[in-house]
Design an enzyme around this catalytic site. Structure first.
Site: not given
Length: 379
Positions: A67, A91-93
């Site tokens: 995500l 940025s991401s999870a």
């Protein structure tokens, strides 16, 4: 909010039931780490607000998917509902199954100290702190806001690993030779010398090479360098950055590639290919000619590939279906020719040599990849 059933399902998808990570995925509320995120649509990025739509929040947070939480330095947590940022994700999870695979490649034991490079949302740091003692885990991220948010989320779950904001490509805020394992969920080229200094002798690092889908694992040698290999697995992580967002890309040059005739017009020997989604080919090209950006379009049978580099080089190849393409190229280098050299090697040898290659990393981070008679030096 009844998230436990979702987390249990995610654990089944992301890890084998006998994996030491499965129980921690099932026990960790991932939605707490991604309250808001960005979703791409044809016009850019749209904000998704988890608390405003709890059912959708749980469905998205507990899919085995990444995500995006920041675009061009614009954090979803701080965005207004109508914001539509343009640009690249910053940025991401990370999808949980990929985190598990990186941790498995690191061969983490219960007694190991782990340096987590690219803390991001804090979810991976939380998995590490659940599996190990919090004082065995140090997370770093270049973005002060992400570090602050991750600390708060971890604290609400009763976890207190060390999480620091720093440019991980420079000197790390840990003692030299103090880490048993270093796992990076950002990509680099070359391996920063500070990572090698942070590892103890025999310590193991796992990272990806920027611009490729290549995972490198290596163990630190007595001389301060490291020896390892390129794994057969694939992974794609954002490049390590040095500030809030990445430098300007070559958008204008890609636009030029779409329209201009160029200095040279030829017929290519092979069909047009979507390079960015041909992972092995893209990785090979990035090793030999780093820094190329790609675009691919298809309208009916017409396939068009664009390439551009910050040095001013560009290329466009167009053809119907699998026909030989017309290739336009300009600038100081012939980018499409470099691509075709990689494709010719593939056809001649039956495979590309990058996966399974040996990796030799000097103490300064200079890396040599070699397999058979093929080798490339990364600096």
């Amino acid at each position: 909010m009844r998230w436990q059933e979702h987390a249990a399902t995610l654990a089944d998808r992301a890890a084998h039931r006998t994996s030491p990570w499965a129980v921690h995925i099932a026990d960790l509320p991932r939605h707490e780490f991604v309250p808001r995120w960005w979703k791409r649509d044809p016009e850019g990025w749209t904000l998704q607000d988890g608390p405003a739509e709890p059912d959708a929040w749980l469905n998205e947070a507990y899919r085995d998917a990444s995500l995006v939480t920041s675009v061009a330095g614009r954090h979803a947590d701080r965005a207004a509902p109508g914001d539509r940022p343009q640009g690249a994700p910053t940025s991401s999870a990370t999808l949980p199954s990929l985190l598990v695979r990186m941790y498995e490649l690191a061969r983490i034991d219960d007694s190991d100290s782990v340096l987590d490079v690219g803390t991001g949302s804090g979810y991976g740091t939380a998995l590490l702190a659940r599996r190990l003692a919090p004082d065995q885990v140090t997370g770093v991220d270049v973005d002060p806001y992400l570090v602050e948010a991750a600390r708060g989320r971890l604290a609400r779950l009763g976890l207190a690993p060390t999480v620091l904001d720093t440019d991980a490509t420079g000197r790390l805020p840990v003692e030299d030779s103090s880490a048993d394992r270093l796992v990076a969920t950002v990509s680099v080229r070359p391996v920063p010398a500070s990572w090698l200094r942070a590892l103890c002798t025999g310590g193991r690092l796992v990272t990806t090479l920027a611009g490729t889908s290549l995972i490198v694992t290596a163990e630190k040698d007595d001389d301060g360098g490291a020896t390892g290999r390129v794994e057969w697995d694939r992974a794609g992580f954002m490049r390590a950055r040095h500030g809030a967002h990445y430098p300007d890309d070559v958008r204008a040059l890609l636009d030029k590639a779409a329209e201009h005739d160029g200095d040279e017009v030829t017929r290519g020997p092979y069909p047009v290919v979507d390079v960015a989604n041909a992972w092995d080919l893209d990785s090979m090209l990035s090793l030999t000619t780093p820094g190329i950006q790609h675009e691919f379009h298809q309208e009916g049978e017409l396939r068009t590939a664009l390439m551009a580099h910050a040095d001013g080089s560009w290329a466009r190849a167009s053809a119907l279906g699998a026909d030989r393409p017309t290739v336009h190229q300009g600038g100081p280098r012939r980018l499409w020719d470099a691509l075709e050299e990689c494709r010719a090697y593939w056809l001649t040898h039956g495979e590309l040599p990058v996966r399974g290659a040996r990796a030799f990393i000097r103490p300064d981070g200079t890396t040599l990849l070699a397999r058979g008679k093929w080798h490339v030096k990364l600096t």
